[in-house]
Design an enzyme around this catalytic site. Structure first.
Site, PDB file in Angstrom:
ATOM      1  N   TYR A   1       0.847  -1.196   0.000  1.00 10.16           N
ATOM      2  CA  TYR A   1       0.000   0.000   0.000  1.00 10.16           C
ATOM      3  C   TYR A   1       0.879   1.242   0.000  1.00 10.16           C
ATOM      4  CZ  TYR A   1      -4.140   2.786   0.760  1.00 10.16           C
ATOM      5  OH  TYR A   1      -5.162   3.679   0.606  1.00 10.16           O
TER       6      TYR A   1
ATOM      7  N   TYR B   1      -5.381   5.329  -8.042  1.00  7.35           N
ATOM      8  CA  TYR B   1      -5.643   5.337  -6.606  1.00  7.35           C
ATOM      9  C   TYR B   1      -7.013   4.736  -6.324  1.00  7.35           C
ATOM     10  CZ  TYR B   1      -6.057   7.311  -1.849  1.00  7.35           C
ATOM     11  OH  TYR B   1      -6.216   7.488  -0.493  1.00  7.35           O
TER      12      TYR B   1
END
Ligand SMILES: [Zn+2]
Lengths: 407, 153
Positions: A306, A356
């Site tokens: 992440y 994203y």
């Protein structure tokens, strides 16, 4: 070897869950400045694509887990989405939010459900449409913490100008720099490596070449974070389908087996002796995930970590034990995360250069790599793929260990 | 445990200035914190049962879960846990002071407080540098607690 919790005299390490559940379908919409659609539309489209990818019918779907982004979907618990799509035999339905850890965590609960007969095929979806035509991406996320009339202890954020998520992550990165001598060159190495991968991902939003000089030349957002330390903002949707290993046999796509899974939520006491800024929930999350998978750190071929910020990747590498605490900077400085490097990481460009979609960005690329469908950016060895999620200000962490092999 | 501290001079660092940044006011839970700041005292909650300090607004002690607490004056000393320099103009009032620093100071008593650092150029801010409270009366009603470098020796 990770410690094994004991319960009723029996060791619990989750090992009986290894390979019981698979990711059988993946749906990705177009990403980025795609206008004219709501978050709900992107969610529905991603679901349609995932079902098609898996070779399933919509009547096969009996579970739905929804992670809403900055643009909330109407209705409670995903019921509006369910009704739009005519999913009429759900045995499992919920809306979840643990920030960027949600995607991986949805897959974990779905895996538990299909492994124990509660459902057969559970759809997990994230969608968002915060970008508006003619408005910067920062407008969608930047304003957090402002109050019209600041009040109480919360009012101190406004009084001292500590706005948005950028300010909080800048402080975390700054702490690491102060403690360990980490530099912007180190953060820049991560940004450059991921841009190298993005160039090979047709879905990536930022694909033009980036040098370390380009990184340093990008404007400051909140020191020590440059613009190129920060993730993109995207409109789009991603869905995955979690099925039992038996239920996914002889399907359209090669199954991606869930070898291990875990979560770590250490909490933030915000006082002396507590350093969530440089010590995340990853070790807690890794422990159970790796013991379930029966792997050690050296077994990992590809990482999808992440990356809301470059710093998040650096601290996550340390907390998984790829290098010692504090040595993340020197560890990444040689470019080992990028194309041709020894630890291929965020091979789709991640959220810094790809797109994203919160926790779905690393998860989707993890599935693509495990299947061997990465095209030009495919890692040559992809037997063990590590996927991490992170939510809040390093408050929440989740781990998935994926593999093309059942065991 | 730090000893009780006396009155601290309320610095009017910029007393005659026009102060254009947002000015917070107390709510019910933080009223003694804001009132203390006006008098040059940094006030925290101290758990009546286990003695741990915490920031105002937390009803229950995270250690012993007691809901009983009293207000106690902190030393005003601490160290710069971390900081950032904001360049983004998220709020129009800050446009003229951007780039500016914001900080989290770890007080000697343990809790960490959101603030900023004065009397120190941004380039000279260092993680863990010793700091001390400065009481800045920004309006009739509100005194903000900022911090400045503290000489140690
Ligand atoms: Zn207590």
């Amino acid at each position: 070897m990770a410690s094994r919790a004991r319960h009723g005299g029996q060791a619990i390490d989750g090992r009986d869950l290894k390979g019981k559940a698979v990711i059988s379908g993946l749906g990705l919409t177009e990403m980025g400045r795609i206008y004219g659609h709501s978050g709900g539309w992107f969610a529905a489209e991603a679901i349609r694509l995932a079902i098609d990818d898996a070779g399933l019918e919509k009547t096969d779907i009996d579970g739905l887990l929804v992670n809403q982004g900055m643009t909330p979907l109407p209705g409670m618990g995903g019921v509006d989405l369910q009704n739009q799509l005519g999913l009429t035999n759900l045995r499992l339905l919920s809306s979840m939010n643990v920030g960027g850890a949600t995607a991986g965590i949805m897959v974990q609960y779905a895996a538990l459900a299909v492994s124990h007969g509660m459902a057969n095929h559970v759809l997990c979806v994230f969608a968002d449409a915060p970008l508006r035509e003619g408005r910067g991406g920062g407008a969608a996320y930047g304003g957090g913490g402002q109050q019209p009339q600041p009040r109480g202890m919360r009012g101190l954020y406004t009084a001292f100008g500590m706005f948005g998520v950028n300010a909080r992550y800048a402080m975390a990165a700054s702490r690491h720099m102060g403690m360990y001598g980490t530099t912007n060159d180190h953060f820049g190495a991560i940004a450059v490596a991921q841009r190298g991968w993005a160039a090979m991902n047709p879905l990536a939003q930022q694909r033009e070449a980036m040098t370390l000089e380009d990184y340093h030349a990008s404007r400051w957002v909140a020191e020590p974070l440059h613009l190129f330390d920060c993730c993109l903002v995207s409109n789009g949707g991603v869905a995955v389908i979690v099925s039992s290993a038996e239920g996914a046999r002889d399907r359209k796509q090669p199954p991606v087996y869930i070898w291990g899974m875990g979560q770590g939520h250490p909490g933030d006491l915000n006082r002396a002796g507590w350093d969530i800024e440089t010590q995340t929930g990853a070790p807690l999350s890794k422990e159970r995930a790796f013991s379930m998978a029966g792997i050690e750190i050296d077994d990992i071929d590809v990482c999808q970590l992440y990356d809301c910020y470059t710093y998040t990747v650096l601290v996550t590498l340390e907390d998984y034990g790829f290098c010692a605490k504090g040595e993340g900077g020197p560890f990444v400085a040689d470019g080992k995360l990028g194309p041709g490097g020894s630890l291929p990481t965020n091979t789709g460009g991640g959220q810094l250069s790809g797109y994203y979609m919160w926790g779905m960005t690393p998860l989707a690329e993890g599935v693509i790599q495990a299947r061997g469908q990465g095209g030009d950016r495919q890692a040559s060895k992809h037997d063990v793929v590590l996927v991490s999620g992170n939510g809040g200000i390093l408050d929440h962490h989740c781990t998935l260990v994926l593999s093309p092999h059942p065991a | 445990m730090p000893e009780e501290h006396g009155w601290t001079e309320v610095a009017t660092l910029v007393s005659d200035r026009d102060y254009d940044l947002p000015i917070p006011v107390a709510d019910e839970a933080s009223e003694p914190f804001y009132a203390g700041a006006k008098e040059g005292r940094l006030m925290l909650l101290r758990c009546s049962q286990c003695g741990r300090y915490r920031l105002p607004g937390r009803g229950r002690c995270v250690d012993c879960w007691s809901e009983q607490s009293e207000w106690a004056q902190a030393s005003g000393r601490g160290k710069l846990y971390s900081f950032g320099i904001m360049h983004q103009k998220y709020h129009p009032a800050f446009a003229e002071v951007t780039p500016y620093n914001y900080a989290l100071v770890e007080l000697e008593e343990g809790p960490r407080l959101i603030t900023n650092i004065v009397d120190c150029p941004n380039e000279e801010l260092r993680t863990d540098m010793p700091v001390e409270a400065v009481f800045d009366a920004v309006s009739e009603e509100t005194t903000l607690i900022r911090f400045r470098p503290r000489a140690t020796g």
